[in-house]
Design an enzyme around this catalytic site. Structure first.
Site, PDB file in Angstrom:
ATOM      1  CG  HIS A   2      -0.348  -0.070   2.543  1.00 46.23           C
ATOM      2  ND1 HIS A   2       0.416   0.950   3.068  1.00 46.23           N
ATOM      3  CD2 HIS A   2      -0.386  -1.023   3.506  1.00 46.23           C
ATOM      4  CE1 HIS A   2       0.819   0.634   4.292  1.00 46.23           C
ATOM      5  NE2 HIS A   2       0.356  -0.575   4.571  1.00 46.23           N
ATOM      6  CB  CYS A   4       1.297  -3.799   4.869  1.00 47.49           C
ATOM      7  SG  CYS A   4      -0.325  -4.491   5.241  1.00 47.49           S
TER       8      CYS A   4
END
Length: 210
Positions: free
Chosen positions: A167, A186
């Site tokens: 992301h 992430c």
């Protein structure tokens, strides 16, 4: 619904001849515990064919590269990974980025992180390792594969955690992003970079985190 053959499912997910042979012979439950993810990573950085578009994320170098076969398409550095480092075995809440070979399975263009590209963590090898290490009980392991069979994707609320992907930084501080690993597990790139990545990849694109 017929119960899933977990041994054969694992072998197919691995694409690993040795495991497939063990599954076929019914001896998979008796093999010596090993780091299946590490074994897979030893060959994961080889493109499946000359035209394959795939993503390589390198924890040591803090880089994200997009390849077409062996040809480099995009390269970003530095990127940010989990505050807890990167390991083959991750558990919920430890802020670790899972190492392994994954597939993109979803996109969220309304994410607080600008764009979120989800991957299919935890994979069957991660589940098998969790069982071997006592992180999953046998009931947890069975439930994992039952969920995978029903939904075509791994459960996100087990002891291994979930919601792992690539992301942007959203409204975050670019300076912090450039200096620290700050995510909860992430892989983060800048907003401009995630837009470019999202324009290149699709559901099913292979992602290697090593």
């Amino acid at each position: 619904m017929m119960p899933v053959d977990r041994r054969r499912f694992l072998a197919l997910a691995l694409g690993w001849p040795a495991v497939a042979s063990a599954a076929a012979s019914g001896t998979l439950n008796n093999y010596e515990p090993t780091d299946l993810v590490e074994t897979l990573l030893s060959r994961a950085s080889i493109p499946r064919h000359s035209n394959e578009l795939w993503v390589l994320i390198d924890d040591k170098d803090a880089t994200l590269s997009v390849y077409r076969g062996n040809a480099l398409v995009e390269h970003y550095a530095p990127i940010s990974l989990g505050r807890g480092g990167a390991k083959t075995q991750r558990v919920r809440g430890d802020n670790v980025t899972p190492l392994g070979e994954f597939r993109i399975n979803r996109f969220n263009y309304e994410s607080q992180w600008h764009i979120f590209i989800g991957i299919d963590y935890p994979t069957p090898p991660h589940a098998r390792m969790a069982l071997e290490k006592g992180i999953y009980s046998q009931a947890d392991y069975d439930a994992y594969f039952d969920h995978y069979q029903r939904h075509g994707s791994p459960p996100q609320n087990t002891a291994l955690g979930g919601a792992i992907g690539i992301h942007g930084i959203g409204e975050g501080d670019p300076d912090i992003h450039g200096r620290f690993h700050w995510t909860q597990g992430c892989v983060a790139v800048t907003n401009e970079q995630i837009e470019r990545v999202a324009s290149l990849v699709g559901v099913g694109t292979r992602v290697v985190i090593r």
